[in-house]
Design a protein around this motif. Structure first.
Motif, mmCIF file in Angstrom:
data_model
loop_
_atom_site.group_PDB
_atom_site.id
_atom_site.type_symbol
_atom_site.label_atom_id
_atom_site.label_comp_id
_atom_site.label_asym_id
_atom_site.label_seq_id
_atom_site.Cartn_x
_atom_site.Cartn_y
_atom_site.Cartn_z
ATOM 1 N N GLU A 23 0.827 -1.207 0.000
ATOM 2 C CA GLU A 23 0.000 0.000 0.000
ATOM 3 C C GLU A 23 0.864 1.261 0.000
ATOM 4 O O GLU A 23 0.556 2.230 -0.703
ATOM 5 N N MET A 24 1.933 1.261 0.765
ATOM 6 C CA MET A 24 2.804 2.443 0.820
ATOM 7 C C MET A 24 3.572 2.640 -0.478
ATOM 8 O O MET A 24 3.776 3.771 -0.933
ATOM 9 N N LEU A 25 4.012 1.551 -1.093
ATOM 10 C CA LEU A 25 4.750 1.662 -2.353
ATOM 11 C C LEU A 25 3.842 2.090 -3.504
ATOM 12 O O LEU A 25 4.260 2.835 -4.394
ATOM 13 N N GLU A 26 2.609 1.642 -3.498
ATOM 14 C CA GLU A 26 1.679 1.971 -4.578
ATOM 15 C C GLU A 26 0.966 3.306 -4.358
ATOM 16 O O GLU A 26 0.476 3.912 -5.313
ATOM 17 N N GLY A 27 0.928 3.770 -3.092
ATOM 18 C CA GLY A 27 0.066 4.897 -2.758
ATOM 19 C C GLY A 27 0.586 6.267 -3.125
ATOM 20 O O GLY A 27 -0.195 7.227 -3.199
ATOM 21 N N GLY A 28 1.887 6.416 -3.337
ATOM 22 C CA GLY A 28 2.440 7.731 -3.632
ATOM 23 C C GLY A 28 3.945 7.684 -3.667
ATOM 24 O O GLY A 28 4.562 6.621 -3.543
ATOM 25 N N GLU A 29 4.548 8.858 -3.825
ATOM 26 C CA GLU A 29 5.996 8.949 -3.964
ATOM 27 C C GLU A 29 6.698 8.783 -2.616
ATOM 28 O O GLU A 29 6.292 9.368 -1.623
ATOM 29 N N LEU A 30 7.757 7.975 -2.625
ATOM 30 C CA LEU A 30 8.608 7.772 -1.459
ATOM 31 C C LEU A 30 10.057 7.705 -1.919
ATOM 32 O O LEU A 30 10.350 7.305 -3.050
ATOM 33 N N ASP A 31 10.955 8.069 -1.027
ATOM 34 C CA ASP A 31 12.378 7.855 -1.251
ATOM 35 C C ASP A 31 12.878 6.650 -0.460
ATOM 36 O O ASP A 31 13.723 5.894 -0.928
ATOM 37 N N VAL A 32 12.349 6.498 0.759
ATOM 38 C CA VAL A 32 12.738 5.408 1.645
ATOM 39 C C VAL A 32 11.474 4.871 2.312
ATOM 40 O O VAL A 32 10.595 5.642 2.699
ATOM 41 N N HIS A 247 -0.371 9.186 2.489
ATOM 42 C CA HIS A 247 -0.732 9.212 1.077
ATOM 43 C C HIS A 247 -2.171 9.697 0.914
ATOM 44 O O HIS A 247 -3.059 9.355 1.723
ATOM 45 N N ARG A 248 -2.411 10.445 -0.136
ATOM 46 C CA ARG A 248 -3.755 10.946 -0.427
ATOM 47 C C ARG A 248 -4.725 9.787 -0.655
ATOM 48 O O ARG A 248 -4.371 8.782 -1.259
ATOM 49 N N GLY A 249 -5.940 9.974 -0.157
ATOM 50 C CA GLY A 249 -6.982 8.988 -0.373
ATOM 51 C C GLY A 249 -6.972 7.825 0.594
ATOM 52 O O GLY A 249 -7.840 6.951 0.513
ATOM 53 N N THR A 250 -6.024 7.799 1.516
ATOM 54 C CA THR A 250 -5.988 6.707 2.505
ATOM 55 C C THR A 250 -6.771 7.111 3.746
ATOM 56 O O THR A 250 -6.975 8.291 4.028
ATOM 57 N N GLY A 251 -7.203 6.118 4.505
ATOM 58 C CA GLY A 251 -8.010 6.376 5.689
ATOM 59 C C GLY A 251 -7.231 7.031 6.802
ATOM 60 O O GLY A 251 -6.007 6.985 6.850
ATOM 61 N N GLY A 252 -7.976 7.679 7.710
ATOM 62 C CA GLY A 252 -7.359 8.296 8.869
ATOM 63 C C GLY A 252 -7.182 9.791 8.701
ATOM 64 O O GLY A 252 -7.703 10.416 7.782
ATOM 65 N N ALA A 253 -6.418 10.365 9.609
ATOM 66 C CA ALA A 253 -6.167 11.800 9.612
ATOM 67 C C ALA A 253 -4.829 12.061 10.284
ATOM 68 O O ALA A 253 -4.437 11.352 11.219
ATOM 69 N N VAL A 254 -4.128 13.070 9.798
ATOM 70 C CA VAL A 254 -2.922 13.557 10.463
ATOM 71 C C VAL A 254 -3.229 14.963 10.943
ATOM 72 O O VAL A 254 -3.420 15.883 10.141
ATOM 73 N N THR A 255 -3.338 15.123 12.244
ATOM 74 C CA THR A 255 -3.684 16.394 12.856
ATOM 75 C C THR A 255 -2.707 16.685 13.990
ATOM 76 O O THR A 255 -1.912 15.815 14.386
ATOM 77 N N VAL A 256 -2.775 17.879 14.522
ATOM 78 C CA VAL A 256 -1.965 18.200 15.699
ATOM 79 C C VAL A 256 -2.289 17.220 16.825
ATOM 80 O O VAL A 256 -1.397 16.795 17.576
ATOM 81 N N GLY A 257 -3.535 16.815 16.929
ATOM 82 C CA GLY A 257 -3.924 15.870 17.976
ATOM 83 C C GLY A 257 -3.319 14.494 17.791
ATOM 84 O O GLY A 257 -2.768 13.914 18.738
ATOM 85 N N THR A 258 -3.398 13.938 16.579
ATOM 86 C CA THR A 258 -2.851 12.592 16.365
ATOM 87 C C THR A 258 -1.338 12.594 16.514
ATOM 88 O O THR A 258 -0.753 11.630 17.019
ATOM 89 N N VAL A 259 -0.686 13.672 16.095
ATOM 90 C CA VAL A 259 0.771 13.761 16.237
ATOM 91 C C VAL A 259 1.150 13.938 17.706
ATOM 92 O O VAL A 259 2.091 13.305 18.202
ATOM 93 N N THR A 260 0.417 14.787 18.427
ATOM 94 C CA THR A 260 0.683 14.969 19.855
ATOM 95 C C THR A 260 0.547 13.654 20.603
ATOM 96 O O THR A 260 1.383 13.310 21.451
ATOM 97 N N ALA A 261 -0.513 12.915 20.302
ATOM 98 C CA ALA A 261 -0.734 11.642 20.985
ATOM 99 C C ALA A 261 0.452 10.713 20.806
ATOM 100 O O ALA A 261 0.929 10.081 21.762
ATOM 101 N N GLN A 262 0.975 10.629 19.593
ATOM 102 C CA GLN A 262 2.100 9.729 19.356
ATOM 103 C C GLN A 262 3.392 10.260 19.964
ATOM 104 O O GLN A 262 4.244 9.480 20.399
ATOM 105 N N LEU A 263 3.554 11.572 20.009
ATOM 106 C CA LEU A 263 4.734 12.137 20.658
ATOM 107 C C LEU A 263 4.793 11.751 22.139
ATOM 108 O O LEU A 263 5.874 11.628 22.722
#
Length: 585
Positions: A23-32, A247-263
């Motif tokens: 999914e990550m390889l097909e979903g958009g551009e990556l370098d690593v 990647h665009r079109g994938t489920g979920g959300a990246v927000t200040v809240g989701t990033v804070t939670a993981q931090l």
């Protein structure tokens, strides 16, 4: 290169979504594309795997994923970096080469080694390393099953710089999987502390996969597409500033809240130590750029510590468990009867843990709502003593105990368990190296500078003043106003709590003292608890020392990794200023 490097993640643990690599390889551009397959418990799992097959000891799912995806990564020019090597990085690298040969591909594979300290135990002890427990100070009394140092990212950087398209490592820090590729891409030096710290923070956000895109998120009902979350990626710039996205079109959300939670996940003091750099989490600045993009900036870094953390796994003994279902009235009396009936067979057993879970309800409308559970877990060095002798005795009372006596399993044998043991070794005694495709070995130099981290000072994280705002109060669950994320660090647990507005954080900071925390979570009361303030994230981080005993493999708690501890805290009712509730509604 001038542009940011795009580093994706396709695994947060050994057993994560198999399809994520494709999914990550097909979903958009990556370098690593990186994958994190290791945890403290995983090393014990891989040890058992190697006992059955000496050619194993690595994460076999990673190799199977490459069987499907290596050709796609090769076509797209995406480098693969993973710690799937576990206890056998050379064997894992060889397996990847076999996959490439079977697919007819010429793929340059390198591996990082030096983390495995087992062959060097006698040498290290002779050099004065005592492997004392990092948390308790206890002396190491027996030889371990595994002993692996947490290496940094410079071995990965060297492998990529030498042309490796796939880099397999053993035990490196989770963040090293990002630090290494970012340092390689941008050509950072060993003392570019701020840039390295920025990559460390980006790596910490991504390391647990979909937790950064809405997984395990307190306000999960706000996250779209939870049925199939996308995995995160980070765009890391030359100065270490990063943008976490997906990647665009994938489920979920990246927000200040989701990033804070993981931090806040599985951290301790604000100074986050790594073999390459120490990142000051109190300097992190988050900016919501919209469209599932959150910028992480302002991260300051300093020299790493002079010691390297080591994960050891020891033989703990044997364990067994039986669970009784208690239905209806007199639950406490029924549980007490079971205890009295089993006392003779448990006499002299090294450790006995009884857990009564009151999941029953008053005036239950269904059978399930009438049921509580009583679990007894036993540990001992003698597997026979707590094997069938114990479990059969539990079953034998089924017709001679409390009314409605029911057990959830038949008699069973005791099983071995391991103990997690954290320790440290001086950096100069760790042999960090890269082995390239042609067998060339590159030794990785030590950090040119080190610094001892400051000791924790409880006074620095005490509430500055009482909260003074608004009139009127009401009783409500704490979680209506704040989010939480909790987890395990060996035998310790952490609970990060964050607010979404400045006003709520002012109230939270003033009111959620260590004493209040222990009051709300009484199971933490017997333990030392540290509070660390992160006002830049509107967050508090509590570390409960010793709550998880000897680690997840030896745990007897219902939640041995403290994953639900934060949600328990959010469920507790507290007195809240009325105007804060009005603002949140």
């Amino acid at each position: 290169m001038a542009r940011p490097v795009r580093i994706g993640n396709c695994s947060g643990f050994y057993g994560d979504r198999f399809a994520a690599m494709r999914e990550m390889l097909e979903g958009g551009e990556l370098d690593v594309l990186t994958g994190d397959y290791l945890a403290e418990l995983t090393m014990l799992i891989l040890f058992r795997s190697r006992l059955k097959d000496p050619d194993r000891g690595y994460a076999t799912t990673f190799v199977r994923q490459l069987d499907e995806c290596l050709g796609l990564a090769w076509e797209k020019g995406v480098r693969i970096v993973a710690n799937a090597g576990g206890l056998a990085p050379a064997a894992c690298a060889a397996a990847v080469r076999d996959v490439a040969a079977r697919l007819g591909l010429r793929v340059n594979v390198a591996h990082v080694e030096g983390d495995d300290l087992m062959p060097r135990l006698a040498e290290l002890r002779a050099a004065g390393v005592d492997f004392a427990n990092l948390d308790t100070g206890a002396a190491l009394a027996s030889d371990p099953l595994t002993a692996n140092a947490y290496l940094g990212g410079w071995g990965i950087a060297a492998a990529l710089d030498a042309g490796a398209q796939v880099v397999v490592t053993g035990r490196v820090t989770d963040a090293a999987l990002v630090i290494g590729p970012a340092a390689w891409w941008h050509g950072w030096g060993r003392t570019d502390w701020d840039a390295l710290a920025g990559a460390l923070v980006a790596g910490h956000v991504r390391e647990c996969g979909a937790q950064a895109t809405g997984g395990n998120y307190s306000f999960f009902e706000e996250v779209p597409g939870l049925e199939h979350l996308g995995f995160p990626l980070a765009e890391i710039a030359a100065d270490g500033t990063s943008v976490v996205t997906k990647h665009r079109g994938t489920g979920g959300a990246v927000t200040v809240g989701t990033v804070t939670a993981q931090l806040l996940y599985e951290i301790g003091p604000p100074l986050y130590l790594n073999p390459d750099v120490a990142a000051d989490f109190s300097t992190i600045s988050l900016t919501d750029l919209g469209d599932d993009r959150v910028e992480i900036g302002g991260v300051r870094g300093t020299a790493p510590p002079p010691t390297t953390k080591v994960c050891l796994n020891l033989v703990g003994g044997y364990r067994n468990s039986m669970t009784f279902l208690l239905t209806g009235l007199d639950i406490e009396a029924k549980a007490d009867l079971v205890r009295r009936q089993l006392d003779p067979v448990l006499d002299g057993v090294r450790e006995v843990a009884w857990t009564l879970s009151r999941t029953d309800a008053d005036d239950p409308a269904t059978n399930e709502q009438a049921v509580a559970s009583l679990r007894v877990t036993v540990k001992d060095a003698d597997d026979k003593r707590i094997g069938r002798a114990f479990s059969s005795a539990a079953v034998e009372i089924a017709l001679a105990s409390y009314p409605g006596c029911t057990l959830t399993s038949p008699p069973g044998n005791a099983t071995p368990y391991g103990v997690y043991w954290p320790a440290i070794v001086p950096n100069e005694l760790v042999a960090h190296a890269v082995v390239l495709e042609d067998g060339t070995r590159i030794d990785i130099e030590l950090a040119p500078e080190t610094a001892e981290p400051a000791r924790f000072d409880p006074a620095r994280s005490s509430p500055r003043s009482a909260y003074a705002g608004g009139k009127g109060t009401l009783r409500a669950p704490l979680g209506l106003l704040v989010g939480a994320r909790s987890g395990d660090k060996g035998g310790n647990a952490n609970v990060g709590v964050w607010a979404r507005t400045d006003d709520v954080f002012d109230w939270l900071s003033a009111g959620l003292t260590v004493e209040k925390f222990k009051q709300l979570l009484p199971e933490t009361a017997p333990y030392d608890v540290d509070r660390h303030d992160l006002p830049n994230l509107r967050a508090l981080n509590f570390v409960v020392h010793g709550l998880l005993g000897e680690g997840v493999a030896a745990g007897t708690r219902q939640d041995p990794q403290a994953k639900g501890l934060g949600e328990w805290l959010r469920a507790r009712h507290v007195t809240i200023p009325a105007h804060l509730m009005e603002d949140a509604s």
